[in-house]
Enzyme design. Structure first.
Site, PDB file in Angstrom:
ATOM      1  N   HIS A 256       0.796   5.238   5.936  1.00  0.00           N
ATOM      2  CA  HIS A 256       0.010   5.696   4.711  1.00  0.00           C
ATOM      3  C   HIS A 256       0.130   7.245   4.627  1.00  0.00           C
ATOM      4  O   HIS A 256      -0.418   7.874   5.461  1.00  0.00           O
ATOM      5  CB  HIS A 256      -1.303   5.225   4.700  1.00  0.00           C
ATOM      6  CG  HIS A 256      -1.151   3.708   4.761  1.00  0.00           C
ATOM      7  ND1 HIS A 256      -1.631   2.831   5.833  1.00  0.00           N
ATOM      8  CD2 HIS A 256      -0.963   2.753   4.020  1.00  0.00           C
ATOM      9  CE1 HIS A 256      -1.525   1.485   5.466  1.00  0.00           C
ATOM     10  NE2 HIS A 256      -1.289   1.476   4.278  1.00  0.00           N
TER      11      HIS A 256
ATOM     12  N   ASN B  40       4.406  -5.530   5.312  1.00  0.00           N
ATOM     13  CA  ASN B  40       3.529  -6.602   5.842  1.00  0.00           C
ATOM     14  C   ASN B  40       4.046  -8.126   5.852  1.00  0.00           C
ATOM     15  O   ASN B  40       3.317  -9.112   6.163  1.00  0.00           O
ATOM     16  CB  ASN B  40       2.357  -6.906   4.625  1.00  0.00           C
ATOM     17  CG  ASN B  40       1.705  -5.489   4.591  1.00  0.00           C
ATOM     18  OD1 ASN B  40       1.250  -4.741   5.662  1.00  0.00           O
ATOM     19  ND2 ASN B  40       1.613  -4.841   3.145  1.00  0.00           N
TER      20      ASN B  40
ATOM     21  N   SER C  62       1.028  -1.225  -0.056  1.00  0.00           N
ATOM     22  CA  SER C  62      -0.062  -0.020   0.146  1.00  0.00           C
ATOM     23  C   SER C  62       0.894   1.412   0.084  1.00  0.00           C
ATOM     24  O   SER C  62       0.495   2.373  -0.416  1.00  0.00           O
ATOM     25  CB  SER C  62      -0.943   0.039   1.164  1.00  0.00           C
ATOM     26  OG  SER C  62      -0.345  -0.043   2.369  1.00  0.00           O
TER      27      SER C  62
ATOM     28  N   ASP D 257      -2.771   6.808  10.081  1.00  0.00           N
ATOM     29  CA  ASP D 257      -2.057   5.963  10.797  1.00  0.00           C
ATOM     30  C   ASP D 257      -0.306   6.342  10.845  1.00  0.00           C
ATOM     31  O   ASP D 257      -0.138   7.453  10.014  1.00  0.00           O
ATOM     32  CB  ASP D 257      -2.105   4.527  10.498  1.00  0.00           C
ATOM     33  CG  ASP D 257      -1.895   4.048   8.985  1.00  0.00           C
ATOM     34  OD1 ASP D 257      -1.119   4.940   8.405  1.00  0.00           O
ATOM     35  OD2 ASP D 257      -2.435   3.332   8.661  1.00  0.00           O
TER      36      ASP D 257
ATOM     37  N   GLY E 108      -1.412  -4.089   1.151  1.00  0.00           N
ATOM     38  CA  GLY E 108      -1.881  -5.359   2.035  1.00  0.00           C
ATOM     39  C   GLY E 108      -0.823  -6.799   1.602  1.00  0.00           C
ATOM     40  O   GLY E 108      -0.961  -7.659   2.304  1.00  0.00           O
TER      41      GLY E 108
END
Ligand SMILES: *[C@@H]1O[C@H](CO)[C@@H](O)[C@H](O)[C@H]1NC(C)=O
Ligand SMILES: *[C@@H]1O[C@H](CO)[C@@H](O)[C@H](O)[C@H]1NC(C)=O
Length: 254
Positions: free
Chosen positions: A214, A91, A26, A211, A59
């Site tokens: 991002h 991830n 992402s 967050d 993701g």
């Protein structure tokens, strides 16, 4: 007349003789992590003279990008001479007792595996980050692609006035590149950290509305600029495709 058509066709195809493909998560992908955030891959094309195809998906890890067949699809799409930027890590960390479908086996061994319990209760054997990355690099090199392994971007987490120390996947990415002749490495983590440290936390925090991972487009642009700086400082043939705007990105070599 025929000749002229043939020549102009050749020139228009020639302008797109090479393409840059991007594989990542992402932090690179179109739409980032949602809510107005965006991945840095969307802001790279403005700094290059050749087109960019952003195949990053939110993701994903080196493992799930592999398991879903995305590296296979990418490898079948590339032509000899194309560029492929691979950047994973956000991830890839350990997920606890139930496998999350994207964690890798711990460490940088190319042969170590871990048996995990999937969400549906069956067990599966998983490999390391380095294993999945090496498998992708091997396939892409066989197609004649110019591979660039890029370390993951930092999170907006600070130690005093500096971005915090890199997670282990940064070192792993460097090892993957170092182990493969002709594969370039961009320490994207270090180049983003350089840019962020110069801007300072109060200027960087607003890049992150949801967050610490991002970025809004303004932050994604800084992250793309940092990649270009790292590219210009490193040994990839892609640095010859950086345009005037790219050559003017801020900061120096680290
Ligand atoms: C469990 O999930 C895995 C991964 O999606 C799948 O390959 C496997 O067939 C599933 N097993 C069962 C019993 O549903
Ligand atoms: C690099 O190669 C060495 C020696 O073959 C191997 O031990 C190591 O696991 C490799 N690391 C990566 C990241 O590919």
């Amino acid at each position: 007349m025929l000749t002229r058509v043939a020549v102009s066709l050749f020139i228009s195809l020639g302008a797109y003789a090479q393409t840059v493909f991007m594989a990542g998560d992402s932090t690179m992908a179109p739409g980032g992590g949602g809510s107005g955030t965006d991945g840095w891959g969307q802001y790279l094309g403005q700094f290059l003279t050749i087109p960019v195809v952003n195949d990053a998906i939110a993701g994903r890890s080196a493992r799930s990008y592999t398991d879903e067949g995305r590296f296979t699809t990418l490898t079948s799409s590339v032509k000899s001479g194309d560029f492929v930027i691979i950047e994973f890590g956000h991830n890839d960390g350990l997920s606890g007792t139930t496998d999350n479908g994207r964690q890798d086996s711990f460490g940088d061994s190319l042969t170590a595996t871990t048996t995990v319990t999937l969400a549906n209760g069956t067990s599966a054997v998983i490999h390391t980050f380095n294993f999945y990355m090496q498998q992708a690099v091997t396939g892409l090199k066989a197609k004649g692609a110019n591979v660039i392994v890029s370390s993951q971007t930092p999170d907006d987490i600070w130690t005093g006035t500096s971005i915090g120390a890199p997670p282990r996947f940064v070192q792993y990415a460097k090892e993957v590149a170092g182990n493969n002749t002709g594969v370039a490495y961009v320490d994207h983590y270090a180049y983003v950290a350089q840019a962020y440290d110069k801007l300072g936390e109060s200027a960087v925090d607003p890049f992150y509305p949801i967050d610490h991972t991002h970025t809004l487009p303004a932050g994604a642009t800084v992250v793309a600029e940092a990649f270009v700086r790292g590219l210009l400082c490193g040994g990839s043939a892609l640095s010859a495709k950086v345009n005037a705007a790219g050559k003017a990105v801020p900061n120096g070599c680290v």
